[in-house]
Design an enzyme around this catalytic site. Structure first.
Site, short mmCIF file in Angstrom:
data_model
loop_
_atom_site.label_atom_id
_atom_site.label_comp_id
_atom_site.label_asym_id
_atom_site.label_seq_id
_atom_site.Cartn_x
_atom_site.Cartn_y
_atom_site.Cartn_z
N ILE A 156 -1.57 -2.21 0.05
CA ILE A 156 -1.44 -1.71 1.42
C ILE A 156 -0.80 -2.83 2.20
O ILE A 156 -1.40 -3.89 2.41
CB ILE A 156 -2.80 -1.29 2.00
N LYS A 197 -9.58 -1.78 -0.59
CA LYS A 197 -8.47 -2.64 -0.16
C LYS A 197 -9.04 -4.05 -0.05
O LYS A 197 -9.87 -4.34 0.81
CB LYS A 197 -7.90 -2.19 1.18
N THR A 250 -2.99 -3.26 11.39
CA THR A 250 -1.58 -3.42 11.74
C THR A 250 -1.14 -2.41 12.78
O THR A 250 -0.19 -2.66 13.53
CB THR A 250 -0.71 -3.30 10.48
N TYR A 299 -12.63 -1.52 2.91
CA TYR A 299 -11.65 -2.51 3.35
C TYR A 299 -12.37 -3.82 3.62
O TYR A 299 -13.16 -3.93 4.55
CB TYR A 299 -10.94 -1.99 4.61
#
EC number: 4.3.3.7
Length: 292
Positions: A203, A161, A45, A133
């Site tokens: 998250i 995540k 992001t 992740y």
């Protein structure tokens, strides 16, 4: 160690394409005031793919500086070459971060054994906690629960995540991973249910613009007050979904600019501004969420 409402922070730019550190400080203060539990700096992001290595390290370091110890900063890292990922980790080791969020290698589609060896190599180079992740929708590789379980046995690999959106994995990871291993959702639309099933937080992209609501929702959920949390989540659901109406972070940057959180909503190519037809859709989601 990591739990609750964690923001996947956007990286603001000036009109000439430089990092806007004035807006970045404003964002950090906004999240401190809203009760956000931690910040991920320069993850997906945060447009990590379009920042130079020097910019990446500086943005992380400045985010730590602006936070002034008021909340932990997690550095987004990762590469599709293990030696590059290791080098990145070394460069960030002395910035004052609380952890790394390390995305699976992308494009070259490693095997599960390759993923294990990749993360093991990263973990051996630092004492800082590492968050795995898994986001196969972007990377074209899916880290299976069995691989996560193996990696959870490595001392400083402390969390995952999970941005698959597959809620059945929460129970699998909880059963297979070592005790104390932290599970974090990477999918806003299913984040509350993820916590209800045994996760410890999210998250979040939505957190960029609805920070106080996301913090309250996650804290209620972690206290077992799921009905109250669900009421907030329902109000935010259209926003959760419409922030992905075009490639993230395009919509959330437009929204953050509209709300006055950043000076402008520019992105770096190949990402572009939110299209004209999508703007009223995101604006309506902001209105429904009662945040603008």
């Amino acid at each position: 160690m990591f739990s609750g409402s964690i923001v996947a922070l956007i990286t603001p730019f000036t009109p000439d394409g430089e990092v806007d550190y004035i807006s970045l400080k404003k964002l950090v203060d906004f999240h401190v005031d809203a009760g956000t539990d931690a910040i991920v700096s320069v993850g997906t992001t945060g447009e990590s793919a379009t920042l130079t290595v020097e910019e990446h390290v500086k943005v992380v370091a400045k985010t730590v500086e602006f936070a002034e110890g008021r909340l932990p900063i997690i550095a987004g890292t990762g590469a599709n070459a293990t030696h590059e990922a290791v080098t990145f980790s070394r460069l960030l080791n002395n910035t004052g971060i609380a952890g790394y969020l390390s995305v699976t290698p992308y494009y070259n589609k490693p095997t599960q054994e390759g993923l294990f060896l990749h993360y093991n190599a990263i973990a051996q180079e630092t004492d800082i906690p590492v968050i795995l992740y898994n986001v196969p929708g972007r990377t074209a590789v899916d880290m299976r629960p069995e691989t996560v379980a193996r990696l959870s046995e490595i001392k400083n690999i402390v969390a995952l995540k999970d941005a698959t959106g597959d809620l059945s994995r929460v129970a699998k990871h909880r059963e297979m991973c070592k005790e104390g291993f932290v599970l974090l959702s990477g999918d806003d639309a299913t984040g509350l249910e993820f916590v209800k099933l045994g996760g410890q937080g999210v998250i979040s992209v939505t957190n960029n613009i609805a920070a106080a609501d996301m913090a309250k929702m996650m804290h209620l959920a972690l206290d077992g007050k799921f009905d109250e949390a669900a009421s907030i989540n329902q109000r935010l659901m259209t926003l959760h979904k419409n922030l992905f109406i075009e490639s993230s972070p395009i919509p959330v940057k437009w929204a953050a600019h509209k709300m006055g959180l950043i000076a402008n909503g520019d992105l770096r190519l190949p990402l572009t501004q939110l299209s004209e037809p999508a703007r009223p859709i995101v604006a309506q989601a902001l209105s429904e969420a009662c945040i603008y």
